[in-house]
Scaffold this motif. Structure first.
Motif, PDB file in Angstrom:
ATOM      1  N   TYR A  59      31.055  86.988  65.064  1.00 40.67           N
ATOM      2  CA  TYR A  59      31.911  88.161  64.866  1.00 40.67           C
ATOM      3  C   TYR A  59      33.107  88.075  65.816  1.00 40.67           C
ATOM      4  O   TYR A  59      33.023  87.451  66.881  1.00 40.67           O
ATOM      5  N   ALA A  60      34.187  88.776  65.469  1.00 33.73           N
ATOM      6  CA  ALA A  60      35.386  88.754  66.308  1.00 33.73           C
ATOM      7  C   ALA A  60      35.235  89.646  67.535  1.00 33.73           C
ATOM      8  O   ALA A  60      35.980  89.530  68.508  1.00 33.73           O
ATOM      9  N   SER A  61      34.299  90.593  67.496  1.00 37.53           N
ATOM     10  CA  SER A  61      34.040  91.463  68.651  1.00 37.53           C
ATOM     11  C   SER A  61      32.557  91.821  68.623  1.00 37.53           C
ATOM     12  O   SER A  61      31.831  91.402  67.709  1.00 37.53           O
ATOM     13  N   THR A  62      32.134  92.638  69.584  1.00 32.58           N
ATOM     14  CA  THR A  62      30.720  93.040  69.591  1.00 32.58           C
ATOM     15  C   THR A  62      30.473  94.250  68.666  1.00 32.58           C
ATOM     16  O   THR A  62      29.323  94.615  68.417  1.00 32.58           O
ATOM     17  N   LEU A  63      31.540  94.855  68.173  1.00 30.38           N
ATOM     18  CA  LEU A  63      31.403  96.118  67.421  1.00 30.38           C
ATOM     19  C   LEU A  63      30.545  96.046  66.151  1.00 30.38           C
ATOM     20  O   LEU A  63      29.815  96.995  65.846  1.00 30.38           O
ATOM     21  N   PRO A  64      30.596  94.952  65.382  1.00 25.06           N
ATOM     22  CA  PRO A  64      29.782  94.947  64.153  1.00 25.06           C
ATOM     23  C   PRO A  64      28.281  94.752  64.380  1.00 25.06           C
ATOM     24  O   PRO A  64      27.505  94.886  63.430  1.00 25.06           O
ATOM     25  N   VAL A  65      27.873  94.453  65.602  1.00 25.13           N
ATOM     26  CA  VAL A  65      26.448  94.146  65.854  1.00 25.13           C
ATOM     27  C   VAL A  65      25.578  95.367  65.537  1.00 25.13           C
ATOM     28  O   VAL A  65      25.869  96.487  65.972  1.00 25.13           O
ATOM     29  N   THR A  66      24.507  95.147  64.775  1.00 23.83           N
ATOM     30  CA  THR A  66      23.622  96.253  64.401  1.00 23.83           C
ATOM     31  C   THR A  66      22.370  96.259  65.277  1.00 23.83           C
ATOM     32  O   THR A  66      22.032  95.247  65.906  1.00 23.83           O
ATOM     33  N   MET A  67      21.665  97.375  65.265  1.00 18.86           N
ATOM     34  CA  MET A  67      20.385  97.463  65.985  1.00 18.86           C
ATOM     35  C   MET A  67      19.383  96.479  65.387  1.00 18.86           C
ATOM     36  O   MET A  67      18.610  95.865  66.121  1.00 18.86           O
ATOM     37  N   ASP A  68      19.398  96.313  64.057  1.00 18.65           N
ATOM     38  CA  ASP A  68      18.453  95.370  63.446  1.00 18.65           C
ATOM     39  C   ASP A  68      18.683  93.953  63.983  1.00 18.65           C
ATOM     40  O   ASP A  68      17.729  93.222  64.264  1.00 18.65           O
ATOM     41  N   GLU A  69      19.961  93.579  64.129  1.00 20.61           N
ATOM     42  CA  GLU A  69      20.259  92.237  64.673  1.00 20.61           C
ATOM     43  C   GLU A  69      19.769  92.129  66.119  1.00 20.61           C
ATOM     44  O   GLU A  69      19.170  91.126  66.519  1.00 20.61           O
ATOM     45  N   MET A  70      20.010  93.177  66.906  1.00 20.49           N
ATOM     46  CA  MET A  70      19.574  93.152  68.313  1.00 20.49           C
ATOM     47  C   MET A  70      18.055  93.040  68.412  1.00 20.49           C
ATOM     48  O   MET A  70      17.527  92.292  69.233  1.00 20.49           O
ATOM     49  N   ILE A  71      17.351  93.785  67.567  1.00 17.38           N
ATOM     50  CA  ILE A  71      15.883  93.780  67.618  1.00 17.38           C
ATOM     51  C   ILE A  71      15.345  92.407  67.215  1.00 17.38           C
ATOM     52  O   ILE A  71      14.434  91.864  67.851  1.00 17.38           O
ATOM     53  N   HIS A  72      15.951  91.835  66.189  1.00 17.62           N
ATOM     54  CA  HIS A  72      15.550  90.501  65.719  1.00 17.62           C
ATOM     55  C   HIS A  72      15.600  89.491  66.886  1.00 17.62           C
ATOM     56  O   HIS A  72      14.654  88.743  67.122  1.00 17.62           O
ATOM     57  N   HIS A  73      16.718  89.528  67.646  1.00 10.72           N
ATOM     58  CA  HIS A  73      16.875  88.571  68.758  1.00 10.72           C
ATOM     59  C   HIS A  73      16.022  88.971  69.968  1.00 10.72           C
ATOM     60  O   HIS A  73      15.472  88.102  70.651  1.00 10.72           O
TER      61      HIS A  73
ATOM     62  N   ASP B 204      20.304  95.224  75.213  1.00  9.95           N
ATOM     63  CA  ASP B 204      21.654  95.782  75.348  1.00  9.95           C
ATOM     64  C   ASP B 204      21.965  96.637  74.122  1.00  9.95           C
ATOM     65  O   ASP B 204      21.974  96.126  72.990  1.00  9.95           O
ATOM     66  N   LEU B 205      22.216  97.917  74.339  1.00  4.83           N
ATOM     67  CA  LEU B 205      22.459  98.813  73.199  1.00  4.83           C
ATOM     68  C   LEU B 205      23.838  98.548  72.604  1.00  4.83           C
ATOM     69  O   LEU B 205      24.854  98.679  73.290  1.00  4.83           O
ATOM     70  N   PRO B 206      23.887  98.163  71.317  1.00  2.61           N
ATOM     71  CA  PRO B 206      25.182  97.867  70.704  1.00  2.61           C
ATOM     72  C   PRO B 206      25.900  99.156  70.306  1.00  2.61           C
ATOM     73  O   PRO B 206      25.265 100.214  70.204  1.00  2.61           O
ATOM     74  N   TYR B 207      27.179  99.037  70.042  1.00  4.00           N
ATOM     75  CA  TYR B 207      28.006 100.184  69.666  1.00  4.00           C
ATOM     76  C   TYR B 207      27.376 100.975  68.503  1.00  4.00           C
ATOM     77  O   TYR B 207      27.268 102.199  68.553  1.00  4.00           O
ATOM     78  N   LYS B 208      26.918 100.243  67.489  1.00  2.00           N
ATOM     79  CA  LYS B 208      26.352 100.928  66.314  1.00  2.00           C
ATOM     80  C   LYS B 208      25.037 101.645  66.625  1.00  2.00           C
ATOM     81  O   LYS B 208      24.586 102.458  65.835  1.00  2.00           O
ATOM     82  N   GLY B 209      24.441 101.329  67.770  1.00  2.00           N
ATOM     83  CA  GLY B 209      23.185 101.971  68.144  1.00  2.00           C
ATOM     84  C   GLY B 209      23.364 103.179  69.047  1.00  2.00           C
ATOM     85  O   GLY B 209      22.383 103.858  69.395  1.00  2.00           O
ATOM     86  N   VAL B 210      24.639 103.437  69.456  1.00  2.00           N
ATOM     87  CA  VAL B 210      24.877 104.551  70.389  1.00  2.00           C
ATOM     88  C   VAL B 210      25.972 105.514  69.928  1.00  2.00           C
ATOM     89  O   VAL B 210      26.084 106.620  70.466  1.00  2.00           O
ATOM     90  N   VAL B 211      26.749 105.088  68.938  1.00  6.69           N
ATOM     91  CA  VAL B 211      27.987 105.802  68.604  1.00  6.69           C
ATOM     92  C   VAL B 211      27.761 107.271  68.202  1.00  6.69           C
ATOM     93  O   VAL B 211      28.631 108.120  68.393  1.00  6.69           O
ATOM     94  N   LYS B 212      26.557 107.577  67.691  1.00  2.41           N
ATOM     95  CA  LYS B 212      26.307 108.955  67.237  1.00  2.41           C
ATOM     96  C   LYS B 212      25.798 109.867  68.349  1.00  2.41           C
ATOM     97  O   LYS B 212      25.450 111.023  68.091  1.00  2.41           O
ATOM     98  N   GLY B 213      25.710 109.343  69.569  1.00  3.98           N
ATOM     99  CA  GLY B 213      25.354 110.223  70.684  1.00  3.98           C
ATOM    100  C   GLY B 213      23.965 109.989  71.260  1.00  3.98           C
ATOM    101  O   GLY B 213      23.251 109.056  70.873  1.00  3.98           O
ATOM    102  N   PRO B 214      23.563 110.868  72.198  1.00  7.75           N
ATOM    103  CA  PRO B 214      22.322 110.665  72.951  1.00  7.75           C
ATOM    104  C   PRO B 214      21.060 110.549  72.090  1.00  7.75           C
ATOM    105  O   PRO B 214      20.191 109.728  72.394  1.00  7.75           O
ATOM    106  N   GLY B 215      20.961 111.363  71.009  1.00  8.28           N
ATOM    107  CA  GLY B 215      19.763 111.315  70.167  1.00  8.28           C
ATOM    108  C   GLY B 215      19.607 109.938  69.536  1.00  8.28           C
ATOM    109  O   GLY B 215      18.527 109.336  69.554  1.00  8.28           O
ATOM    110  N   GLN B 216      20.724 109.410  69.004  1.00 13.56           N
ATOM    111  CA  GLN B 216      20.675 108.084  68.387  1.00 13.56           C
ATOM    112  C   GLN B 216      20.400 107.018  69.451  1.00 13.56           C
ATOM    113  O   GLN B 216      19.643 106.070  69.224  1.00 13.56           O
ATOM    114  N   THR B 217      20.997 107.186  70.636  1.00  9.71           N
ATOM    115  CA  THR B 217      20.799 106.199  71.707  1.00  9.71           C
ATOM    116  C   THR B 217      19.316 106.147  72.106  1.00  9.71           C
ATOM    117  O   THR B 217      18.761 105.064  72.314  1.00  9.71           O
TER     118      THR B 217
END
Ligand code: KIV
Length: 279
Positions: A51-65, A81-94
């Motif tokens: 990817y060109a940045s870390t932004l597209p990384v999903t929680m599923d990809e992080m869990i897989h690795h 490491d919590l990716p952007y897509k795993g935290v962007v919706k706030g504390p509950g999602q994080t």
């Protein structure tokens, strides 16, 4: 409390070591070497997934690795490491994302980059018994909004902001703070002021610990020009040579040899030839 050992290490002046791993064999190497932490960094998006940045990384990809890392290093202190897509919706999602790291991948702790709700989020995670490393300075997930990947804290006011964020992470319950790309005097002062250890990357010699991206450190990435990376090996050059030799040997019939194949009993081979004639 799992992070206490690292706070004690700081008190004793013992430097902490952290490297990233995204797969089982690398994790096994790091465990064998006795690293203090293995970080399953969202840098895997750029370093491994293209990817060109870390932004597209999903929680599923992080869990897989992270699962692969845990399989390779069953005894190590593994940080998800919590990716952007795993935290962007706030504390509950994080919290939900952090729980996935702990439950599905068997991580020992999580790390996340400073954001507007970092204090409340840290408290929430710690309350739920999830150890937290806070990340301040250059925070790649929001770097684009702050003018790109560049050193943070070069003015007195920006530097003071970094110190404040590090202290806030500590007071909210983080057991360590990662400092990325900040001037040496800033990292030194943050390290002096914090009770919990600092782990630096591009932060100079005065942090309590150090982290690098493994692929940068062994010279197997395209990020070799980064000022703060020291290349401890040149694996790209070694791999390139091996690929060239492989190609040459296959083309010239040097590899594979008979010894690289598997034998068959003589009588089965004779029978096989007979069977072949009827197919
Ligand atoms: O994602 C990562 O690998 C990181 C390190 C650069 C510290 O956050």
């Amino acid at each position: 409390m799992p992070g206490q050992a690292f706070i004690n290490a700081k008190k004793k002046g013992r430097k902490l070591t952290m490297l990233t791993a995204y797969d089982a064999p690398t994790a096994a190497l790091l465990e064998e070497a006795g690293l203090d932490f293995i970080l399953v960094g969202d840098s895997l998006g750029m370093v491994l997934l293209g990817y060109a940045s870390t932004l597209p990384v999903t929680m599923d990809e992080m869990i897989h690795h992270a699962k692969a890392v845990r399989r390779g290093a069953p005894k190590s202190f593994v940080v998800g490491d919590l990716p952007y897509k795993g935290v962007v919706k706030g504390p509950g999602q994080t919290l939900a994302s952090a729980r996935r790291f702990m439950k599905e991948a068997g991580c020992s702790a999580v790390k996340f980059e400073w954001n507007a709700q970092a204090v409340g989020t840290t408290k929430l995670l710690v309350k739920n018994k999830i150890p937290v490393i806070g990340h301040v300075g250059l925070t790649p997930q929001t770097a684009a909004k702050k003018g790109g990947y560049r050193v943070q804290g070069q003015t007195a006011t920006d530097a003071a902001e970094i110190l404040k964020k590090a202290l806030l992470f500590q007071e909210a319950g983080a057991f360590a703070v990662l400092l990325e790309c900040v001037p040496v005097p800033v990292a030194r002062e943050v390290t002096r002021r914090l009770r919990v250890p600092t782990i630096g990357i591009g932060a100079g010699p005065y942090c309590d610990g150090q982290v690098l991206v493994f692929y940068d450190m062994i010279g197997f990435s395209s990020r070799l020009s980064l000022r703060f990376v020291k290349r401890f090996a040149n694996m790209s050059a070694a791999a390139k040579k091996a690929i060239e030799r492989y190609q040459k040997e296959v083309k010239e019939g040097i590899f594979p040899k008979f010894k690289h194949g598997f034998k068959m009993k003589r009588e089965e081979e004779v029978l096989f030839r007979t069977l072949c004639n009827s197919i």
